[in-house]
Write an enzyme that holds these catalytic residues in place. Structure first.
Site, PDB file in Angstrom:
ATOM      1  N   GLY A   1      38.894  35.910  35.078  1.00  0.00           N
ATOM      2  CA  GLY A   1      39.638  36.933  34.795  1.00  0.00           C
ATOM      3  C   GLY A   1      39.103  38.027  35.537  1.00  0.00           C
ATOM      4  O   GLY A   1      37.765  37.783  35.487  1.00  0.00           O
TER       5      GLY A   1
ATOM      6  N   HIS B   1      50.061  44.725  27.577  1.00  0.00           N
ATOM      7  CA  HIS B   1      51.219  43.240  28.211  1.00  0.00           C
ATOM      8  C   HIS B   1      50.290  41.653  28.060  1.00  0.00           C
ATOM      9  O   HIS B   1      49.358  41.888  27.496  1.00  0.00           O
ATOM     10  CB  HIS B   1      50.704  43.437  29.668  1.00  0.00           C
ATOM     11  CG  HIS B   1      49.487  44.390  30.404  1.00  0.00           C
ATOM     12  ND1 HIS B   1      49.246  43.504  30.563  1.00  0.00           N
ATOM     13  CD2 HIS B   1      48.734  45.438  30.672  1.00  0.00           C
ATOM     14  CE1 HIS B   1      47.773  43.467  30.885  1.00  0.00           C
ATOM     15  NE2 HIS B   1      47.083  44.841  31.528  1.00  0.00           N
TER      16      HIS B   1
ATOM     17  N   ASP C   1      48.272  49.068  25.492  1.00  0.00           N
ATOM     18  CA  ASP C   1      47.609  48.328  27.168  1.00  0.00           C
ATOM     19  C   ASP C   1      48.425  47.125  26.920  1.00  0.00           C
ATOM     20  O   ASP C   1      48.015  46.436  27.181  1.00  0.00           O
ATOM     21  CB  ASP C   1      47.473  48.507  28.087  1.00  0.00           C
ATOM     22  CG  ASP C   1      47.270  48.277  29.913  1.00  0.00           C
ATOM     23  OD1 ASP C   1      48.635  48.359  29.814  1.00  0.00           O
ATOM     24  OD2 ASP C   1      46.013  47.762  30.016  1.00  0.00           O
TER      25      ASP C   1
HETATM   26  N1  LIG Z   1      36.815  37.726  25.589  1.00  0.00           N
HETATM   27  C1  LIG Z   1      37.757  36.689  26.166  1.00  0.00           C
HETATM   28  N2  LIG Z   1      37.716  35.361  26.599  1.00  0.00           N
HETATM   29  C2  LIG Z   1      39.207  35.287  27.280  1.00  0.00           C
HETATM   30  N3  LIG Z   1      39.164  35.112  29.305  1.00  0.00           N
HETATM   31  C3  LIG Z   1      38.739  36.677  28.690  1.00  0.00           C
HETATM   32  C4  LIG Z   1      38.581  37.655  27.545  1.00  0.00           C
HETATM   33  N4  LIG Z   1      38.307  38.750  27.783  1.00  0.00           N
HETATM   34  C5  LIG Z   1      38.709  38.893  29.398  1.00  0.00           C
HETATM   35  N5  LIG Z   1      39.594  37.435  29.861  1.00  0.00           N
HETATM   36  C6  LIG Z   1      40.054  37.497  31.065  1.00  0.00           C
HETATM   37  O1  LIG Z   1      40.397  38.556  32.034  1.00  0.00           O
HETATM   38  C7  LIG Z   1      41.261  39.370  32.166  1.00  0.00           C
HETATM   39  C8  LIG Z   1      40.759  40.828  32.493  1.00  0.00           C
HETATM   40  O2  LIG Z   1      40.096  41.105  31.402  1.00  0.00           O
HETATM   41  P1  LIG Z   1      40.508  42.481  30.661  1.00  0.00           P
HETATM   42  O3  LIG Z   1      38.973  42.697  29.673  1.00  0.00           O
HETATM   43  O4  LIG Z   1      41.788  42.734  30.382  1.00  0.00           O
HETATM   44  O5  LIG Z   1      39.702  43.486  31.842  1.00  0.00           O
HETATM   45  P2  LIG Z   1      40.397  45.148  32.294  1.00  0.00           P
HETATM   46  O6  LIG Z   1      40.257  45.448  31.183  1.00  0.00           O
HETATM   47  O7  LIG Z   1      40.483  45.055  33.278  1.00  0.00           O
HETATM   48  O8  LIG Z   1      41.922  44.068  32.171  1.00  0.00           O
HETATM   49  C9  LIG Z   1      42.264  39.174  31.196  1.00  0.00           C
HETATM   50  O9  LIG Z   1      43.291  39.601  31.464  1.00  0.00           O
HETATM   51  C10 LIG Z   1      42.052  37.425  30.786  1.00  0.00           C
HETATM   52  O10 LIG Z   1      42.264  36.650  31.425  1.00  0.00           O
HETATM   53 MG   LIG Z   2      43.332  44.082  31.152  1.00  0.00          MG
END
Ligand SMILES: Nc1ncnc2c1ncn2[C@@H]1O[C@H](COP(=O)(O)OP(=O)(O)O)[C@@H](O)[C@H]1O
Ligand SMILES: [Mg+2]
Length: 414
Positions: free
Chosen positions: A107, A268, A266
């Site tokens: 991600g 979403h 946030d």
């Molecule tokens: N613990 C996790 N397990 C599985 N996928 C994750 C996890 N953390 C993040 N992701 C994936 O990575 C993406 C981006 O992480 P996120 O923490 O939302 O970052 P940002 O703050 O940059 O949006 C998420 O939308 C998800 O798809």
């Molecule tokens: Mg995110």
């Protein structure tokens, strides 16, 4: 998000508070970064943490103004303390070669790339890797500072630890196993994983190959939470699972409201992870009372606290997005309307507690779940009944002041 100031800390006491440690069982057993974790966990007082965050004092009116907080501990030292390090590690110290080669990108967000790999106990974990303190822009944004990154560290720890509490307990927030600060250019293995993701799914981010040897990164090691709702559109079996997702998210928010005066801000569908599980029931504790939710085979984890707000013993950690014009101008999805609604309801003051923002996101989630695709397309009576119940939920939810009240009184959950 050009002008947000994350890492507001405001409060009345500030004495004797401890930063909650990471999830103990995961720290000891299953972190891929265990080698660098001291045997005994240290906790740090909020007094020291304040040195790394901007202190906001109440002035006239409802809003807060920033005041600099003078203390001899730098933001960098605070982050290293949180990482239990005295200085940056190298990538290879932190992610040994055997685990590095298992990394695949799962991600991305504006500030970070997220990779999965395995830990010492052969469990899958997620590594969120965020460049910090550098002068180069990444994905069109300034890199976060140490001070700003503390916001995410503190909130991730607090929510992760709700899993271990007695009065208000939930495992609906992603578990944080460990965190580390590293220095160096981006490892080849991660760039290869980045390219693979780009080929298969297309990336909106810059290829992270331009960092030099001096670049610092924060690596947060989370439990693997499954796939986000946006990515599994069409893969939930039916509205039966959707109902459980909504119930689990509402319960997690309610528990965090009660424990920490928490607003996610946030939520979403990219920030709601779902994975398949065998357990039929998921328990949570709200103000001392144990409750149970039918999982219908799915477990939900909430992630990404970049905009979140919480309070511990009178101290508020929040993110001032009052001047972030771009965030409030989005079009094309109900998500962007929610930012504007939150702003309207809190008069653009982001330190105060307005749990109705959680309700706004539940309204958004109900809409997403109603418009999503499901594997099982049969129009049975059960599906029709559920659909109309979900619509009624959506029609009534905005009248509740908080996720807690929606959970207690919403007919959908009875
Ligand atoms: N613990 C996790 N397990 C599985 N996928 C994750 C996890 N953390 C993040 N992701 C994936 O990575 C993406 C981006 O992480 P996120 O923490 O939302 O970052 P940002 O703050 O940059 O949006 C998420 O939308 C998800 O798809
Ligand atoms: Mg995110």
């Amino acid at each position: 998000m050009q002008e947000s100031t994350c890492g507001w800390l405001q409060g009345t006491s500030g004495i004797g508070l401890a930063v909650t440690p990471l999830r103990m069982e995961q720290m000891n057993l299953s972190s891929i970064l265990t080698n660098f974790t001291p045997d005994t966990l240290t906790t740090h007082s909020w007094g020291r943490l304040k040195a790394a965050l901007s202190l906001h004092k109440k002035t006239t009116g409802m809003c807060l103004q920033q005041a600099s907080y003078d203390e001899d501990i730098s933001d960098a030292e605070k982050v290293y303390q949180e990482c239990q390090q005295s200085g940056p590690l190298s990538f290879s110290d932190c992610i040994p070669p055997a685990r590095m080669k298992h990394c695949s990108k799962i991600g991305e967000g504006t500030f970070g790339e997220v990779f999965s790999t395995i830990n010492a106990s052969n469990e899958t974990v997620a590594l969120k890797i965020i460049p910090v303190e550098g002068s180069q822009q990444v994905n069109g944004e300034q890199q976060k500072t140490f001070g700003e990154i503390l916001h995410e560290i503190i909130i991730s720890k607090e929510l992760s630890c709700l899993n271990m509490k007695e009065i208000n307990k939930t495992d609906g927030f992603i578990g944080l196993n460990n965190l580390h600060c590293v220095r160096g250019h981006y490892p080849e293995a991660l760039l290869k994983a980045w390219d693979k993701f780009d080929r298969q799914k297309g990336s909106e981010n810059d290829r992270p190959d331009f960092f030099d040897d001096e670049q610092l990164f924060l690596i947060l090691e989370f439990e693997f939470g499954g796939s986000d709702l946006e990515n599994i559109n069409g893969k939930l079996s039916s509205l039966v699972q959707a109902k459980s997702v909504l119930h689990q998210v509402t319960a997690a928010l309610a528990v965090a409201e009660q424990a920490l005066c928490f607003e996610h801000r946030d939520l979403h569908w990219g920030n709601i992870l779902v994975k398949n599980i065998k357990h039929k029931h998921n328990e949570f504790i709200l103000n001392g009372t144990v409750h149970s939710i039918e999982t219908r085979g799915v477990h939900v984890n909430i992630i990404d606290y970049s905009l979140s707000r919480l309070e511990i013993d009178g101290l508020t950690v929040s993110c001032d997005i009052s001047n972030d014009e771009e965030l409030f101008m989005g079009q094309g999805d109900y998500q962007f309307e929610i930012y504007r609604l939150m702003k309207k309801e809190n008069n653009n003051c982001w330190s105060t507690y307005n749990p109705h923002s959680n309700v706004l996101w539940l309204h958004y989630l109900a809409e997403k779940l109603l418009s999503m695709n499901y594997k099982n397309k049969a129009q049975t009576n059960q599906q029709r009944t559920l659909k109309s119940a979900l619509k009624s939920f959506q029609a009534e939810i905005l009248s509740y002041p908080s996720a807690t009240e929606a959970l207690r009184n919403g007919r959908f959950f009875q």
